[in-house]
Design an enzyme around this catalytic site. Structure first.
Site, PDB file in Angstrom:
ATOM      1  N   THR A  71     -10.784  -7.008  -5.937  1.00 39.82           N
ATOM      2  CA  THR A  71     -12.004  -6.826  -6.756  1.00 39.82           C
ATOM      3  C   THR A  71     -12.485  -5.374  -6.645  1.00 39.82           C
ATOM      4  O   THR A  71     -13.072  -4.850  -7.586  1.00 39.82           O
ATOM      5  CB  THR A  71     -13.127  -7.780  -6.300  1.00 39.82           C
ATOM      6  OG1 THR A  71     -13.337  -7.587  -4.902  1.00 39.82           O
ATOM      7  CG2 THR A  71     -12.773  -9.235  -6.562  1.00 39.82           C
TER       8      THR A  71
ATOM      9  N   ASP B  40       0.824  -1.207   0.000  1.00 39.64           N
ATOM     10  CA  ASP B  40       0.000   0.000   0.000  1.00 39.64           C
ATOM     11  C   ASP B  40       0.864   1.266   0.000  1.00 39.64           C
ATOM     12  O   ASP B  40       1.952   1.267   0.568  1.00 39.64           O
ATOM     13  CB  ASP B  40      -0.911  -0.024   1.244  1.00 39.64           C
ATOM     14  CG  ASP B  40      -2.110   0.881   1.099  1.00 39.64           C
ATOM     15  OD1 ASP B  40      -2.279   1.506   0.034  1.00 39.64           O
ATOM     16  OD2 ASP B  40      -2.891   0.977   2.066  1.00 39.64           O
TER      17      ASP B  40
ATOM     18  N   ARG C 257     -11.313   1.934  -9.702  1.00 39.67           N
ATOM     19  CA  ARG C 257     -10.338   3.020  -9.925  1.00 39.67           C
ATOM     20  C   ARG C 257     -10.446   3.527 -11.362  1.00 39.67           C
ATOM     21  O   ARG C 257     -11.029   2.860 -12.215  1.00 39.67           O
ATOM     22  CB  ARG C 257      -8.922   2.500  -9.666  1.00 39.67           C
ATOM     23  CG  ARG C 257      -8.727   2.152  -8.206  1.00 39.67           C
ATOM     24  CD  ARG C 257      -7.278   2.013  -7.856  1.00 39.67           C
ATOM     25  NE  ARG C 257      -7.151   1.793  -6.428  1.00 39.67           N
ATOM     26  CZ  ARG C 257      -6.060   2.032  -5.722  1.00 39.67           C
ATOM     27  NH1 ARG C 257      -4.974   2.477  -6.324  1.00 39.67           N
ATOM     28  NH2 ARG C 257      -6.030   1.820  -4.429  1.00 39.67           N
TER      29      ARG C 257
ATOM     30  N   TRP D  30       3.146   7.863  -2.596  1.00 39.34           N
ATOM     31  CA  TRP D  30       4.566   7.980  -2.942  1.00 39.34           C
ATOM     32  C   TRP D  30       4.723   8.870  -4.176  1.00 39.34           C
ATOM     33  O   TRP D  30       5.594   9.742  -4.225  1.00 39.34           O
ATOM     34  CB  TRP D  30       5.129   6.583  -3.201  1.00 39.34           C
ATOM     35  CG  TRP D  30       6.591   6.515  -3.495  1.00 39.34           C
ATOM     36  CD1 TRP D  30       7.604   6.320  -2.593  1.00 39.34           C
ATOM     37  CD2 TRP D  30       7.217   6.604  -4.793  1.00 39.34           C
ATOM     38  NE1 TRP D  30       8.815   6.289  -3.247  1.00 39.34           N
ATOM     39  CE2 TRP D  30       8.604   6.464  -4.591  1.00 39.34           C
ATOM     40  CE3 TRP D  30       6.730   6.793  -6.097  1.00 39.34           C
ATOM     41  CZ2 TRP D  30       9.520   6.494  -5.646  1.00 39.34           C
ATOM     42  CZ3 TRP D  30       7.641   6.838  -7.146  1.00 39.34           C
ATOM     43  CH2 TRP D  30       9.018   6.686  -6.913  1.00 39.34           C
TER      44      TRP D  30
ATOM     45  N   ASN E 241     -10.589  -2.809  -6.614  1.00 38.05           N
ATOM     46  CA  ASN E 241      -9.731  -1.943  -7.432  1.00 38.05           C
ATOM     47  C   ASN E 241     -10.297  -1.671  -8.832  1.00 38.05           C
ATOM     48  O   ASN E 241      -9.865  -0.734  -9.505  1.00 38.05           O
ATOM     49  CB  ASN E 241      -8.315  -2.536  -7.571  1.00 38.05           C
ATOM     50  CG  ASN E 241      -7.487  -2.427  -6.304  1.00 38.05           C
ATOM     51  OD1 ASN E 241      -6.614  -3.253  -6.034  1.00 38.05           O
ATOM     52  ND2 ASN E 241      -7.745  -1.406  -5.496  1.00 38.05           N
ATOM     53  N   TRP E 242     -11.299  -2.450  -9.255  1.00 33.86           N
ATOM     54  CA  TRP E 242     -11.926  -2.202 -10.564  1.00 33.86           C
ATOM     55  C   TRP E 242     -12.543  -0.813 -10.626  1.00 33.86           C
ATOM     56  O   TRP E 242     -12.694  -0.244 -11.694  1.00 33.86           O
ATOM     57  CB  TRP E 242     -13.020  -3.237 -10.848  1.00 33.86           C
ATOM     58  CG  TRP E 242     -12.507  -4.595 -11.211  1.00 33.86           C
ATOM     59  CD1 TRP E 242     -12.573  -5.717 -10.437  1.00 33.86           C
ATOM     60  CD2 TRP E 242     -11.871  -4.996 -12.431  1.00 33.86           C
ATOM     61  NE1 TRP E 242     -12.004  -6.790 -11.093  1.00 33.86           N
ATOM     62  CE2 TRP E 242     -11.578  -6.371 -12.334  1.00 33.86           C
ATOM     63  CE3 TRP E 242     -11.529  -4.319 -13.609  1.00 33.86           C
ATOM     64  CZ2 TRP E 242     -10.951  -7.090 -13.349  1.00 33.86           C
ATOM     65  CZ3 TRP E 242     -10.905  -5.034 -14.633  1.00 33.86           C
ATOM     66  CH2 TRP E 242     -10.620  -6.408 -14.486  1.00 33.86           C
TER      67      TRP E 242
HETATM   68  C1  FPP Z   1      -1.844   0.254  -3.323  1.00 38.45           C
HETATM   69  O1  FPP Z   1      -1.371   1.563  -3.453  1.00 38.45           O
HETATM   70  C2  FPP Z   1      -1.356  -0.597  -4.410  1.00 38.45           C
HETATM   71  C3  FPP Z   1      -2.133  -1.161  -5.368  1.00 38.45           C
HETATM   72  C4  FPP Z   1      -3.585  -0.974  -5.415  1.00 38.45           C
HETATM   73  C5  FPP Z   1      -1.549  -1.976  -6.445  1.00 38.45           C
HETATM   74  C6  FPP Z   1      -0.399  -2.870  -6.093  1.00 38.45           C
HETATM   75  C7  FPP Z   1       0.369  -3.114  -7.323  1.00 38.45           C
HETATM   76  C8  FPP Z   1       1.716  -3.066  -7.465  1.00 38.45           C
HETATM   77  C9  FPP Z   1       2.633  -2.880  -6.327  1.00 38.45           C
HETATM   78  C10 FPP Z   1       2.352  -3.179  -8.809  1.00 38.45           C
HETATM   79  C11 FPP Z   1       2.086  -4.420  -9.576  1.00 38.45           C
HETATM   80  C12 FPP Z   1       2.375  -5.680  -8.848  1.00 38.45           C
HETATM   81  C13 FPP Z   1       3.127  -6.682  -9.332  1.00 38.45           C
HETATM   82  C14 FPP Z   1       3.193  -7.968  -8.576  1.00 38.45           C
HETATM   83  C15 FPP Z   1       3.900  -6.556 -10.571  1.00 38.45           C
HETATM   84  P1  FPP Z   1      -2.407   2.738  -3.627  1.00 38.45           P
HETATM   85  O2  FPP Z   1      -2.457   3.095  -5.065  1.00 38.45           O
HETATM   86  O3  FPP Z   1      -3.713   2.368  -3.001  1.00 38.45           O
HETATM   87  O4  FPP Z   1      -1.686   3.872  -2.807  1.00 38.45           O
HETATM   88  P2  FPP Z   1      -2.381   5.085  -2.067  1.00 38.45           P
HETATM   89  O5  FPP Z   1      -3.192   4.486  -0.946  1.00 38.45           O
HETATM   90  O6  FPP Z   1      -1.219   5.870  -1.588  1.00 38.45           O
HETATM   91  O7  FPP Z   1      -3.204   5.791  -3.084  1.00 38.45           O
END
Ligand code: FPP
Length: 245
Positions: free
Chosen positions: A71, A25, A76, A30, A73-74
């Protein structure tokens, strides 16, 4: 000058977890902190995913689970979803040789059938090609929802025609995505969030939790080792006094 010892150096007596699961997360934050678009955070996050696989393999862990796409995350933005799938596709293409060399078997936790065809095919192919891997299982939770997993297990047992007394924990566990794998000993969540977010609800019954404010793109091998070290120390103290350890 003598090298400063790393705080995560392990002793032979340290108890390593068999299975570590990670909620990756903080990619978005970042990127935001650097005035970059969110997807750059995901790109950096994919690097950390590679580092985690490498660290876990070097430590000799048997199972590593990475929560890559839920699920939920769809919902977004479409471009962000597409970017995440592109990263997964890249990961499949670039890592297959490493997985084969290190005898790591890929598994997916989640509904593969609902993913874009390209991703689905690439993932299926890597699963097939690495299926003989014996050193470590890498689970990628993809299109994953723990509640869906639990309901699905019930549905499968009904389809199998099990009678009420045949519905045991063994039968139930055999119908989870994680069938045949040990429960996670340690669950890591980065970026200062303290939730399970529909992740391994059944399997987490006895898991230890490790939370850190470090954002996922900054979570490298040293941070991974640090988390495992923290687990080892917690566990070694179990039932003993501080002096006995
Ligand atoms: C959460 O950060 C992260 C995700 C929803 C996606 C995780 C995916 C990866 C690390 C890259 C792909 C993975 C592989 C195995 C190649 P967020 O976007 O929710 O962060 P935030 O809370 O700061 O917005």
């Amino acid at each position: 000058a003598p090298k400063k010892p790393k705080s995560w150096r392990f002793k032979l007596s340290d108890q390593l977890p068999k299975h570590v699961a990670v909620i990756m997360d903080g990619n978005g934050r970042w990127a935001q902190m650097r005035d970059l678009p969110r997807h750059e955070g995901h790109r950096a996050g994919a690097k950390s995913a590679r580092a985690a696989v490498s660290a876990a393999h070097k430590l000799g862990l048997e199972h590593l689970t990475l929560y890559a796409f839920s699920t939920e995350n769809w919902s977004r933005p479409k471009e962000e979803v597409r970017f995440l799938f592109d990263l997964l596709l890249d990961f499949m293409k670039s890592e297959v040789s490493t997985l084969l060399e290190q005898s790591i078997r890929l598994q997916v936790l989640g509904e593969l059938s609902d993913l874009p065809q390209g991703v689905r095919q690439a993932v299926r192919q890597v699963i097939k090609r690495t299926s003989g891997g014996t050193e470590m299982t890498l689970n990628i939770a993809l299109n994953y929802s723990s509640r869906v997993e639990l309901i699905r297990a019930v549905r499968l047992m009904v389809e199998q025609g099990l009678s009420p007394d045949q519905v045991t924990s063994e039968a139930f566990e055999a119908n989870l995505y994680t069938a045949g794998q040990p429960d996670p000993d340690l669950i890591i969540r980065t970026s200062g969030e303290y939730r399970l977010s529909n992740f391994l609800l059944y399997q987490a019954a006895y898991s230890e939790f490790y939370f850190t404010d470090v954002l996922w793109p900054d979570f490298g091998e040293d941070e991974f080792n640090e988390a495992v070290k923290a687990y080892a120390e917690r566990n070694r103290r179990f039932g003993l006094t501080g002096e006995q350890v």
